[in-house]
Design a protein around this motif. Sequence first.
Motif, mmCIF file in Angstrom:
data_model
loop_
_atom_site.group_PDB
_atom_site.id
_atom_site.type_symbol
_atom_site.label_atom_id
_atom_site.label_comp_id
_atom_site.label_asym_id
_atom_site.label_seq_id
_atom_site.Cartn_x
_atom_site.Cartn_y
_atom_site.Cartn_z
ATOM 1 N N ARG A 1 -8.196 24.658 -41.515
ATOM 2 C CA ARG A 1 -6.741 25.895 -41.600
ATOM 3 C C ARG A 1 -7.040 25.926 -42.905
ATOM 4 O O ARG A 1 -8.161 26.398 -43.365
ATOM 5 C CB ARG A 1 -6.472 25.297 -41.440
ATOM 6 C CG ARG A 1 -5.607 25.568 -39.626
ATOM 7 C CD ARG A 1 -4.383 24.532 -39.549
ATOM 8 N NE ARG A 1 -4.105 23.107 -39.364
ATOM 9 C CZ ARG A 1 -4.483 21.803 -38.213
ATOM 10 N NH1 ARG A 1 -4.985 22.635 -37.122
ATOM 11 N NH2 ARG A 1 -5.179 20.960 -38.388
ATOM 12 N N ARG B 1 -7.334 25.424 -29.677
ATOM 13 C CA ARG B 1 -8.377 24.572 -31.220
ATOM 14 C C ARG B 1 -10.050 25.252 -30.501
ATOM 15 O O ARG B 1 -10.378 24.272 -29.587
ATOM 16 C CB ARG B 1 -8.557 23.028 -31.053
ATOM 17 C CG ARG B 1 -9.021 22.989 -32.638
ATOM 18 C CD ARG B 1 -8.712 21.665 -33.112
ATOM 19 N NE ARG B 1 -9.652 21.058 -33.637
ATOM 20 C CZ ARG B 1 -10.091 20.673 -34.379
ATOM 21 N NH1 ARG B 1 -11.566 20.531 -32.833
ATOM 22 N NH2 ARG B 1 -10.877 19.673 -34.640
ATOM 23 N N ASP C 1 -2.475 19.847 -34.617
ATOM 24 C CA ASP C 1 -3.318 21.490 -34.494
ATOM 25 C C ASP C 1 -1.770 22.163 -33.922
ATOM 26 O O ASP C 1 -1.788 22.771 -33.648
ATOM 27 C CB ASP C 1 -4.143 21.393 -33.591
ATOM 28 C CG ASP C 1 -4.912 22.239 -33.558
ATOM 29 O OD1 ASP C 1 -5.844 22.819 -35.060
ATOM 30 O OD2 ASP C 1 -5.553 22.813 -32.028
#
Length: 330
Positions: free
Chosen positions: A119, A147, A187
């Motif tokens: 990210r 993810r 996440d």
Amino acid sequence: MTQVAVGGRLHFGFGNLSLSHSRLYGGLGVALAAPTVSLSATPADTVATPAAIESVAETVCEQLGVDGVALTVDQQLPAHVGLGSGTQQALAVATAVAGAYDKGIAVREIAPALGRGGRSGIGVATFEAGGFVLDGGHPTARFTTDRPQDGDWIVPPVAARHPVPDDWRFLLVVPDSEPGRSGDLEDDSIRAAIERAEPAIADRISGLLTRRVLPAIAAGDADRFGKAVAEIGRLNGAWYADEQGGVYRPPIGELVDALSGSPAIYGAGQSSWGPTVYGITDAAHADAAREAGRTALEAAGIDGDVQVVAGRNHGARVAGDAIDVTAKRA
């Protein structure tokens, strides 16, 4: 033997979490001179290392094609408090192992395999060269509800980097509180925030970045910089409010409010998921800022650690076999 040492970082927030815009994330943050992680590596037939970094060391050895390494950790960054411990430690391990075997390494290339830079690119960029960094984010079209596997991304490019003025200081208030989110919980929280993110917030942040943050760091204006990054932090908090229980995770809001009222502090906020609270100040006001941090903790009835540190305008320090952390892997 190769020794690697690097300071932590502050993460002021993201430029965009809305799927309505073409670039996602786009972090901004600054490298710190302290606290630090320091570790050393020597070649070995197997991986001999503290349990906390064993899996990272094994992945690095596999990536570099070496049998093993003996790692000793001399100093550790506090884990999951918003100072970037995971990325700085993982990249320090990679650099130390590469140095021990006299191999070239580009931490930007190996970071995805270590689960870093998926990210924010701030941790990788500050490890490479320090300073204030704004990264370019990821193409929104690549966003997936699940993810991606480690290694299935590219670390965001550096969109802007500026040296931190020598007289700037950063107040760090780390309350004795629950650790910040990490791993799967982090996440899941960010992906939930993305699904609800208002694009108008990203538009406001864009204006703050171009008209206030970047001009302030270029001009060395700590007052304007502090106020601008604090506002970006509050806007990020609006995205995360449902995930963390408010604009700031409790009890951070109380600390931020207290610090924001101090004339020694130009702006305050939450670094990453916290619980570290930062304050922007300068050398002339460092003592007063430190006292403001202690007073804020006392008023909130919370124990914690308070320190004032300088910025860092260089990458990780490597002693022993010299190694360029931006070089291509051999």
